[in-house]
Design an enzyme around this catalytic site. Structure first.
Site, PDB file in Angstrom:
ATOM      1  N   ASP A   1      -5.525   7.309  -7.938  1.00 49.35           N
ATOM      2  CA  ASP A   1      -4.696   8.525  -7.945  1.00 49.35           C
ATOM      3  C   ASP A   1      -5.387   9.646  -8.698  1.00 49.35           C
ATOM      4  O   ASP A   1      -5.287  10.811  -8.321  1.00 49.35           O
ATOM      5  CB  ASP A   1      -3.323   8.217  -8.562  1.00 49.35           C
ATOM      6  CG  ASP A   1      -2.588   7.184  -7.732  1.00 49.35           C
ATOM      7  OD1 ASP A   1      -2.436   7.415  -6.517  1.00 49.35           O
ATOM      8  OD2 ASP A   1      -2.215   6.129  -8.268  1.00 49.35           O
TER       9      ASP A   1
ATOM     10  N   GLY B   1      -2.023   3.025  -8.942  1.00 49.40           N
ATOM     11  CA  GLY B   1      -0.728   2.374  -8.791  1.00 49.40           C
ATOM     12  C   GLY B   1       0.294   3.187  -8.035  1.00 49.40           C
ATOM     13  O   GLY B   1       1.437   2.758  -7.884  1.00 49.40           O
TER      14      GLY B   1
ATOM     15  N   GLU C   1      -4.175  -5.071  -8.392  1.00 51.90           N
ATOM     16  CA  GLU C   1      -5.446  -4.319  -8.349  1.00 51.90           C
ATOM     17  C   GLU C   1      -6.220  -4.507  -9.654  1.00 51.90           C
ATOM     18  O   GLU C   1      -7.442  -4.711  -9.645  1.00 51.90           O
ATOM     19  CB  GLU C   1      -5.168  -2.826  -8.123  1.00 51.90           C
ATOM     20  CG  GLU C   1      -4.697  -2.529  -6.717  1.00 51.90           C
ATOM     21  CD  GLU C   1      -4.221  -1.103  -6.517  1.00 51.90           C
ATOM     22  OE1 GLU C   1      -4.170  -0.674  -5.365  1.00 51.90           O
ATOM     23  OE2 GLU C   1      -3.892  -0.415  -7.497  1.00 51.90           O
TER      24      GLU C   1
HETATM   25  C1  5RP Z   1      -2.307   1.814  -5.024  1.00 56.33           C
HETATM   26  C2  5RP Z   1      -3.362   2.685  -5.602  1.00 56.33           C
HETATM   27  C3  5RP Z   1      -4.091   3.566  -4.658  1.00 56.33           C
HETATM   28  O1  5RP Z   1      -5.440   3.295  -4.771  1.00 56.33           O
HETATM   29  C4  5RP Z   1      -3.822   5.018  -4.983  1.00 56.33           C
HETATM   30  O2  5RP Z   1      -2.436   5.239  -4.990  1.00 56.33           O
HETATM   31  C5  5RP Z   1      -4.515   5.948  -4.001  1.00 56.33           C
HETATM   32  O3  5RP Z   1      -3.929   5.841  -2.754  1.00 56.33           O
HETATM   33  P1  5RP Z   1      -4.461   6.639  -1.488  1.00 56.33           P
HETATM   34  O4  5RP Z   1      -5.750   6.021  -1.093  1.00 56.33           O
HETATM   35  O5  5RP Z   1      -3.371   6.421  -0.456  1.00 56.33           O
HETATM   36  O6  5RP Z   1      -4.592   8.092  -1.838  1.00 56.33           O
HETATM   37  O7  5RP Z   1      -3.641   2.687  -6.769  1.00 56.33           O
HETATM   38  O8  5RP Z   1      -1.641   1.053  -6.004  1.00 56.33           O
END
Ligand code: 5RP
Length: 226
Positions: A85, A96, A104
Site C-alpha cells: 500500500d 494489508g 503475507e
Molecule cells: C494485501 C496487500 C496488497 O499488497 C496491497 O493492498 C496492495 O494491493 P494492490 O496490488 O491491489 O494495489 O497488502 O493485503
C-alpha cells in the site's frame, strides 16, 4: 486505467526474478493477480516451481492458471513476491489493504528474499497517509478497539462485516505520517487481541516500481529496519 498498466508492467518485470526458483511465496492484491496471470502465460518456465499462496484469492488465481500450489514447507522459500500500500525510500512498508497482512508477513518472514511490485502511486517519503491495517480477533474486539483508540482514530473495515481469511476483523488505524513506524508497530503489537499489524519493517529486499515510461528497480538491506 493507467495505474493498472503500471501494476501489470511491474508484474511482468518481476518474472526474471522468479524464473528457475522452486519455492515462491505469492502475496495478495490486484498487482499480484497480474503477476499470477503473467506466470500462467509462461507456464512452461514454471513447471518445476511451487507457489505458496497468502490468501484464498491468490490460491484460486494460482489454481485457475494451473500452477503448482503448496501450503506448508520446511526451511525457507527462495523468494516471496507481493504488492504494497505504501513503500518508503528504505523499503519499509504498509501492507494489508487486501486484508492478507498476517499470512503475507508469515510467508515473507519465511522467505530468503521479498520482492515488492508496485505502481509509482505507492512510493512515499514517510509511511502513514493510507492508515495502518491491523488484524484483530473478533473476541472482545471492542476492548481491543478501545485500547487502539487511546492512541489513534480507528475504524473497522465494512463496519465489522469484513472477515479476513483467518476469520478475524480488519481495522484501519489512522496514525498520520509516522516519524517512528517501529514504535507504532510495537505499540499495536502489545495490545492483546491484535493478531498482526500491517507495518513491514526490514522485509523487502528489492522493489520494482513502475510508472510512466519506466520501471525502477531498487535493492534494500533486508533485515535493516531503519
Ligand atoms: C494485501 C496487500 C496488497 O499488497 C496491497 O493492498 C496492495 O494491493 P494492490 O496490488 O491491489 O494495489 O497488502 O493485503
Amino acid at each position: 486505467m493507467i495505474q493498472d498498466d503500471y501494476k501489470q508492467a511491474a508484474a511482468r518485470e518481476s518474472l526474471r526474478n522468479i524464473r528457475g526458483k522452486q519455492l515462491i511465496g505469492i502475496g495478495t492484491g490486484s498487482t499480484v493477480r497480474y503477476l499470477i496471470d503473467e506466470i500462467g502465460k509462461n507456464k512452461n518456465d514454471f513447471s518445476n516451481s511451487f507457489f505458496v499462496p497468502t490468501s484464498t484469492d491468490t490460491r484460486n488465481r494460482l489454481s485457475e492458471n494451473g500452477l503448482n500450489i503448496v501450503e506448508d514447507f520446511v526451511g525457507k522459500a527462495e523468494i516471496s513476491v507481493d504488492g504494497c500500500d505504501e513503500i518508503d525510500p528504505i523499503g519499509n512498508m504498509i501492507k494489508g489493504g487486501g486484508g492478507a497482512l498476517t499470512r503475507e508477513k508469515m510467508v515473507a518472514f519465511s522467505s530468503q528474499e521479498m520482492l515488492i511490485i508496485a505502481d509509482t502511486g505507492k512510493s512515499v517519503n514517510k509511511l502513514g497517509k493510507y492508515g495502518v491495517p491491523v488484524e484483530i480477533l473478533p473476541f472482545l474486539h471492542q476492548k481491543t478497539l478501545e485500547r487502539i483508540g487511546e492512541y489513534y482514530k480507528v475504524e473497522l473495515r465494512e463496519n465489522g462485516k469484513f472477515r479476513t481469511d483467518n476469520g478475524n476483523l480488519l481495522a484501519l488505524v489512522h496514525t498520520g505520517l509516522m516519524d517512528k513506524p517501529e514504535l507504532v508497530l510495537q505499540q499495536m503489537k502489545n495490545i492483546p487481541g491484535v493478531v498482526e499489524v500491517g507495518i513491514f519493517m526490514g522485509f523487502a529486499s528489492e522493489s520494482i516500481i513502475c510508472g510512466e515510461n519506466s520501471c525502477i528497480r531498487k535493492k534494500y538491506n533486508k533485515g535493516k529496519k531503519n
